[in-house]
Scaffold this active site. Sequence first.
Site, PDB file in Angstrom:
ATOM      1  N   ASP A 134     -11.010  20.754  30.693  1.00  0.00           N
ATOM      2  CA  ASP A 134     -11.010  19.357  31.119  1.00  0.00           C
ATOM      3  C   ASP A 134     -11.771  18.536  30.082  1.00  0.00           C
ATOM      4  O   ASP A 134     -12.978  18.701  29.906  1.00  0.00           O
ATOM      5  CB  ASP A 134     -11.679  19.238  32.489  1.00  0.00           C
ATOM      6  CG  ASP A 134     -11.463  17.871  33.128  1.00  0.00           C
ATOM      7  OD1 ASP A 134     -10.785  17.033  32.508  1.00  0.00           O
ATOM      8  OD2 ASP A 134     -11.988  17.656  34.236  1.00  0.00           O
ATOM      9  N   ASP A 161      -5.147  15.032  29.710  1.00  0.00           N
ATOM     10  CA  ASP A 161      -6.434  15.498  29.191  1.00  0.00           C
ATOM     11  C   ASP A 161      -6.953  16.767  29.859  1.00  0.00           C
ATOM     12  O   ASP A 161      -8.146  17.066  29.776  1.00  0.00           O
ATOM     13  CB  ASP A 161      -7.477  14.389  29.335  1.00  0.00           C
ATOM     14  CG  ASP A 161      -7.810  14.084  30.794  1.00  0.00           C
ATOM     15  OD1 ASP A 161      -6.997  14.414  31.671  1.00  0.00           O
ATOM     16  OD2 ASP A 161      -8.887  13.510  31.053  1.00  0.00           O
ATOM     17  N   GLU A 162      -6.089  17.519  30.486  1.00  0.00           N
ATOM     18  CA  GLU A 162      -6.539  18.767  31.097  1.00  0.00           C
ATOM     19  C   GLU A 162      -5.408  19.779  31.159  1.00  0.00           C
ATOM     20  O   GLU A 162      -4.232  19.418  31.255  1.00  0.00           O
ATOM     21  CB  GLU A 162      -7.094  18.527  32.505  1.00  0.00           C
ATOM     22  CG  GLU A 162      -6.076  17.945  33.465  1.00  0.00           C
ATOM     23  CD  GLU A 162      -6.606  17.812  34.882  1.00  0.00           C
ATOM     24  OE1 GLU A 162      -7.297  18.732  35.357  1.00  0.00           O
ATOM     25  OE2 GLU A 162      -6.322  16.785  35.520  1.00  0.00           O
TER      26      GLU A 162
END
EC number: 2.7.7.7
Length: 411
Positions: A16, A112-113
């Site tokens: 993350d 974004d993860e």
Amino acid sequence: MNSWVPKNGRVILHVDMNAFFASVEIANDPSLKGKPLVIAGNEKERRGIIVTASYEARAYGLKATMPLWEARKKCPNMVVKLPNHELYRKVSRQMFAKLGTITPLVEAASIDEGYLDITDCRDLGHPIEIAKKIQQILLDELGLPCSIGIAPNKFLAKTASDIKKPQGITILRKRDVPLTLWPKKIREMHGVGLKTEEKLNTIGIYTIEDLAKSDINKIQALLGSNGISLKNHANGIDEREVDPSRMLSYRTIGHSSTFSSDVSDEHIIASSFEKLSNRVCDRLRKKGLNAETISITLRFKDRKTITRSMTTQSPIQEGSSIFKEVMKLWKNNWNGEPLRLIGVTTSNLVAHDEVTKQLDLFSYEQDAKQEPLMETIQKLKNKFGEDIIGLGRSKQKINSKNILDVLKTTE
């Protein structure tokens, strides 16, 4: 904990990125490092709703969805940057390319993860060593910090990555669940939104432990199949595999309907479009996706076929939202000739988690329109107390029976 390596089962990482948009801006412009940076709309145009705040900004109490006028009071020296959509997408692709050098089993959960299955990566070292290596690669080569959760399944890995931020590495085992997760409020559990929390509260479920020990029949009756998954997660159970093709498999989702005879009745066409929109919505929900682009197909009695599309200001999933955009497209492109076939298609699909986790790069502009009102309300609350006033919402339900009238009022 440092010696944890399961003899059986899987080893899943959840990577993350920390304050991703802000981190990308800092990597792109090192002069911003160490400064209280926020990504938001144009402050001069009063489109100032914070999308993401750096950790230096968060130390002042700045956070996503906060209006800039309020943030400026807390941190007069904050730096404001406009969102750079293309840059964030570009860096995201680079990030996942780096993760792919560790294992081919990488699943993008949002911009974004992502998840990595490193079960067969024992030659790379202990899971913690692999996590540290990933952190170092992303920091050295992209200038981006991240937190990583290590667990035997996706749910626990995602939960673990939230425990230590920024740049944390956390192991969460199934046996840790009663001590680590159960005391938390149900709203803090991944996968539980406000509406789900309200439903669970009605049957006396307020903590994750309450859900873990609840009657499965009651949960299923209340939430359907999703309730079963949530109860399993509350007990640390999650059988989902890391699937690299999850997002790649769904370029478009759509449905069409062929009439038994040519149709020109507006209400029949509207009703059919509503049904198609709801069917598309159901599939988007099952796949955990939202759509940025809506398209309609119109086939006339002479077999001439046209397709028209529009891109929404922010990704949508609800059937009523899809239907409203579909009807605008139909109204603007139908010449009144009888139709034989109609269709609704969604594309430019993005993970629902991405949409709910962070404000869409453009939705803050809509929120900003209410800033003057929000500022006035805040002043009244400061003077007379929190309960003096609040924002009310009155939404008109859009359906095939009233859509034509609603569209007329918006002309």
